[in-house]
Design a protein around this motif. Structure first.
Motif, PDB file in Angstrom:
ATOM      1  N   ALA A  66      23.504  21.332  -5.898  1.00  0.00           N
ATOM      2  CA  ALA A  66      24.361  22.232  -5.116  1.00  0.00           C
ATOM      3  C   ALA A  66      24.873  23.376  -5.997  1.00  0.00           C
ATOM      4  O   ALA A  66      24.915  24.532  -5.583  1.00  0.00           O
ATOM      5  N   GLN A  67      25.244  23.018  -7.234  1.00  0.00           N
ATOM      6  CA  GLN A  67      25.717  24.062  -8.152  1.00  0.00           C
ATOM      7  C   GLN A  67      24.604  25.054  -8.472  1.00  0.00           C
ATOM      8  O   GLN A  67      24.837  26.262  -8.551  1.00  0.00           O
TER       9      GLN A  67
ATOM     10  N   LYS B 279      22.224  25.898  -6.574  1.00  0.00           N
ATOM     11  CA  LYS B 279      22.053  26.763  -5.397  1.00  0.00           C
ATOM     12  C   LYS B 279      23.075  27.900  -5.438  1.00  0.00           C
ATOM     13  O   LYS B 279      22.725  29.072  -5.292  1.00  0.00           O
ATOM     14  N   ASP B 280      24.355  27.543  -5.678  1.00  0.00           N
ATOM     15  CA  ASP B 280      25.414  28.560  -5.733  1.00  0.00           C
ATOM     16  C   ASP B 280      25.168  29.533  -6.881  1.00  0.00           C
ATOM     17  O   ASP B 280      25.335  30.740  -6.744  1.00  0.00           O
ATOM     18  N   PHE B 281      24.776  28.951  -8.020  1.00  0.00           N
ATOM     19  CA  PHE B 281      24.501  29.765  -9.196  1.00  0.00           C
ATOM     20  C   PHE B 281      23.389  30.780  -8.889  1.00  0.00           C
ATOM     21  O   PHE B 281      23.501  31.970  -9.195  1.00  0.00           O
TER      22      PHE B 281
ATOM     23  N   ASP C 262      22.540  31.900  -5.964  1.00  0.00           N
ATOM     24  CA  ASP C 262      23.032  32.893  -5.004  1.00  0.00           C
ATOM     25  C   ASP C 262      23.843  33.975  -5.707  1.00  0.00           C
ATOM     26  O   ASP C 262      23.766  35.158  -5.373  1.00  0.00           O
ATOM     27  N   GLU C 263      24.642  33.560  -6.695  1.00  0.00           N
ATOM     28  CA  GLU C 263      25.450  34.552  -7.418  1.00  0.00           C
ATOM     29  C   GLU C 263      24.559  35.510  -8.199  1.00  0.00           C
ATOM     30  O   GLU C 263      24.834  36.705  -8.281  1.00  0.00           O
TER      31      GLU C 263
ATOM     32  N   GLY D 128      17.528  28.809  -8.034  1.00  0.00           N
ATOM     33  CA  GLY D 128      18.686  28.613  -8.900  1.00  0.00           C
ATOM     34  C   GLY D 128      18.281  28.065 -10.255  1.00  0.00           C
ATOM     35  O   GLY D 128      18.769  28.501 -11.296  1.00  0.00           O
TER      36      GLY D 128
ATOM     37  N   ARG E  46      32.294  30.044 -15.729  1.00  0.00           N
ATOM     38  CA  ARG E  46      32.715  29.246 -14.585  1.00  0.00           C
ATOM     39  C   ARG E  46      31.860  27.992 -14.417  1.00  0.00           C
ATOM     40  O   ARG E  46      32.355  26.941 -14.031  1.00  0.00           O
ATOM     41  N   TYR E  47      30.562  28.122 -14.706  1.00  0.00           N
ATOM     42  CA  TYR E  47      29.675  26.969 -14.538  1.00  0.00           C
ATOM     43  C   TYR E  47      29.565  26.142 -15.814  1.00  0.00           C
ATOM     44  O   TYR E  47      28.864  25.135 -15.843  1.00  0.00           O
TER      45      TYR E  47
END
Lengths: 400, 363
Positions: free
Chosen positions: A43-44, A46-48, A50-51, A297, A353-354
């Motif tokens: 999930a992380q 995926k977000d990463f 997207d950013e 990602g 952040r990650y």
């Protein structure tokens, strides 16, 4: 090296291995160096991803006159240095200046212009002279062969062992997972030779000599790239080692030497910048298995962990073709390189952040780290590897 | 210049300037210096008509590399638009036939959706540099203006399709003896209105002169539209008369129907006919981007753009090959020639190719 099941989710996530991180070696759990990397959940990732995509979209949308004017300016400066360099060879006392000007010209041509243009960074301008399909650089490696091995193989399979032929360039041992062999005792010597003859190394890279030796490639496959390679080598040698020296008449030997030195300066510079981009301590390599069915990602994540930056001033960045921002270049290879410094601020913030390591440092430190790695991997991992040095009959006798 | 030109184009200079080529150095000194490429400087911009879709004539001084043009030919014009993107479109040359290095002019109508035409008409100023190709096209006059004949030449044009015909008539009058064409010339032109009439003053002058040219201007506002009957009244044997027709697709289709396949008719569209021919079946897939949608029957370029893709393109009329892409499977029809092709892994011009059934393009 292998995909492991993450405890917090049910999804398979990947791990990366650090090479040469000897501190991490002590623990050596399943995979060397695993502990050094912060692993992201699916999930992380995926977000990463997207950013990262958002950064990409934002910068692409803002490309315009300033980027166009910038590359035009760099081209003008490069052409100026080239003409000045060629002309100054007529003035013998100015020989060092001539060499310096020509060196700057070749560095700008290969790095801030050639490498970046051939990545398609300026294709959006629709200018034939700055199009990745048409650009040819001042280097013995033909652009179409370079685009295949660099843009496609290296940038797609970055730091995947067995896929990315830029790991050690088929000559050097640069990673734990390359098995030691007595041949690698010459690691520092091979690296020094590669540095001096870097443009030739780049040109020969596409012949995949290591795959020929391993029987994975046939001479037949190489035949189709010989004509282009020979044509480019002939053109480059003709102007630098015959025509321009001949035009200076009695100064022929001086001009010839000057052109050779300029090529050498460019070779040494490009080699060092590029080696600092992928081989300082802490840069990760990946296995083919963990990159199977890779998500976007994870692709970004791999590019980030597989690259390292060099800090420095504006002029330094330009002279490296902004490859001092190797991380941003690997994330966004087709975005004009002059945007990397501005992108880097966002990337660093996201990494924080990650909890992902952002590998950067001054040139001296990164170079030292690379040199250490080249020497370290010349040596076997354990004394038992040294047995390979002992001739077979002796080994049998010792065992008895 | 010719000796300089020969030197600049020599193999020795090419070897010295390898791998960039001599033009990449010359342009840094003076944009009007070139050994191979063609560029031009705008020397004058003249408004022809105002209104919603204004027309301007752009006079260009090309570099010495311009090889000249035959009356009726067109040229690719690349303009560096604000925002840094060079955009290339084709325009007919409206000035008479040119010799190498001579000035030429383009007469351009500004369209809302035509970024290049709008820029040239509304923003081009003397001093602006544009990039040119060499003249192209077979829509040309095959007769020598200097040799009088008893041939009858007929020009049928609509709107800005007047430009190639104007180049031909201007060439006849410039190069014929005493400013006369020395053959019967009928110049039939359809404009939207008197205000939209391009070259109005010059055409009035030609019409009034003793020069063997009959000028007939028809305005839609007066109810005028191309019809076969009206043409027959004007030129009874039109099917046996050498004819050049240029204008919007709708008008050209009517002209072609009237000529019923006569080889004396030569046509040029300034926009390819669109293909709403009822065969819009199947699905169009763009492999690299993973986009797909039902085939609308429009060109692949338009269908790709409708899906938000931004393929490279230039002329959008099948000339410049900027948009060439690889079709991996399926059948496409060339909307200009009507030819269909089903070869797998074929390079096609997506601006003039419409899918016939399922189709996969590497975009």
């Amino acid at each position: 090296m292998t995909a492991t099941l993450n405890e917090t989710t049910e999804t398979t996530v990947t791990t990366a291995t650090t090479s040469g991180a000897s501190a991490a070696r002590a623990e050596r759990p399943v995979v060397p160096g695993d502990a050094a990397f912060h692993r992201l959940t699916a999930a992380q990732l995926k977000d990463f991803g997207d950013e990262m995509d958002a950064i990409r979209q934002r910068v692409l949308a803002s490309l315009g006159d300033e980027d166009r004017d910038y590359i035009h300016r760099v081209v003008k400066v490069q052409r100026g240095f080239e003409v000045a360099g060629r002309a100054l060879f007529y003035v013998p006392p100015a020989w060092p200046l001539a060499v310096a000007a020509l060196s700057v010209s070749k560095i700008l041509d290969n790095m801030e212009i050639g490498h970046n243009v051939m990545h398609g960074q300026y294709d959006w301008m629709n200018e034939p002279g700055l199009s990745s399909r048409m650009y040819e650089w001042d280097n013995v490696c033909p652009s179409d062969q370079w685009k295949y091995s660099h843009n496609y193989i290296h940038h797609t399979y970055t730091n995947i062992l067995g896929k990315d032929r830029d790991i050690g360039y088929g000559i050097l041992r640069m990673d734990d997972d390359q098995k030691w062999h007595p041949y690698y005792l010459g690691n520092p010597v091979y690296a020094a030779l590669l540095m001096v003859f870097f443009e030739w190394g780049v040109a020969m890279h596409d012949l995949e000599v290591e795959n020929l030796v391993a029987g994975k490639r046939t001479l037949e496959e190489n035949k189709k790239i010989y004509p282009g390679l020979m044509r480019k080598v002939r053109n480059q040698a003709l102007k630098d080692y015959l025509l321009f020296p001949a035009l200076t008449g009695p100064l022929f030997p001086m001009t010839l030497a000057g052109n050779a030195v300029a090529n050498l300066v460019r070779n040494v510079w490009a080699f060092n910048i590029i080696f600092c981009g992928h081989f300082p301590a802490g840069v990760a390599t990946f296995s083919e298995e963990e990159c199977e069915d890779e998500s976007r990602g994870h692709w970004y994540y791999r590019q980030l962990l597989g690259s390292a930056n060099i800090t420095g001033g504006r002029l330094f960045h330009v002279m490296t073709g902004n490859l001092s921002h190797q991380i941003e270049h690997h994330l966004f290879p087709d975005i004009p390189a002059r945007r990397y410094p501005e992108i880097a601020e966002d990337v660093r913030e996201i990494c924080e952040r990650y909890g992902i390591d952002y590998n950067t440092g001054p040139l001296g430190r990164q170079l030292g780290s690379v040199a250490k790695k080249i020497c370290r991997y010349a040596l076997p991992d354990s004394p038992s590897d040294l047995k390979a040095l002992v001739p077979g009959f002796l080994r049998r006798r010792l065992a008895a | 210049m010719s000796i300089t030109g020969s030197i600049l184009r020599s193999r020795a200079v090419a070897a010295l300037t390898s791998p960039h080529g001599v033009d990449r150095f010359l342009e840094q000194v003076n944009p009007m210096w070139a050994a191979h490429e063609v560029r031009a400087r705008v020397v004058e911009v003249r408004r022809e008509t105002d209104g919603e879709h204004p027309v301007a004539t752009i006079v260009l001084q090309p570099t010495s590399t311009w090889r000249g043009h035959r009356a009726g030919q067109y040229v690719q014009v690349g303009v560096d638009l604000p925002g840094g993107r060079r955009t290339t479109r084709c325009f007919s040359v409206s000035s008479p036939a040119s010799a190498p290095g001579e000035r030429i002019s383009l007469t351009v109508r500004s369209h809302a959706e035509g970024v290049v035409s709008r820029f040239l008409v509304e923003q081009a100023r003397p001093g602006l540099m544009v990039h040119l190709g060499q003249a192209e096209g077979d829509f040309v006059m095959h007769e020598s203006p200097a040799t009088p004949t008893n041939n009858h030449l007929l020009f049928i044009t609509g709107g800005s399709g007047i430009t190639p015909a104007m180049s031909m008539v201007r060439t006849l009058l410039r190069d014929g003896y005493d400013g006369r064409a020395h053959r019967k010339v009928t110049f039939l032109h359809y404009a939207r209105s008197a205000e939209d009439q391009i070259f109005a003053a010059e055409l009035a002058e030609i019409a009034a002169g003793d020069n063997h040219v009959d000028v007939h201007l028809v305005h839609e506002t007066d109810g005028g539209r191309f019809s076969e009957d009206a043409l027959r009244e004007l030129v009874p044997a039109f099917q046996d008369t050498d004819t050049w027709a240029c204008g919007p697709a709708g008008m050209i289709e009517l002209v072609q129907a009237a000529y019923a396949g006569s080889p004396r008719l030569r046509v040029e569209y300034f926009k390819p006919p669109m293909t709403a021919s009822g065969t819009a079946e199947g699905e169009v897939s763009f492999a690299r981007s993973g986009q797909q949608a039902a085939n609308t029957g429009a060109s692949l370029l338009e269908q790709a753009e409708a899906l938000g893709l931004r393929p490279e393109f230039g002329c959008r009329m099948g000339i410049c090959f900027s948009c060439t892409s690889r079709k991996t499977e399926g059948t496409v029809r060339n909307v200009v020639t009507g030819a269909e092709s089903s070869l797998p892994d074929e390079d096609i011009q997506i601006c003039v190719s419409a899918p016939v059934g399922d189709c996969v393009v590497d975009l």
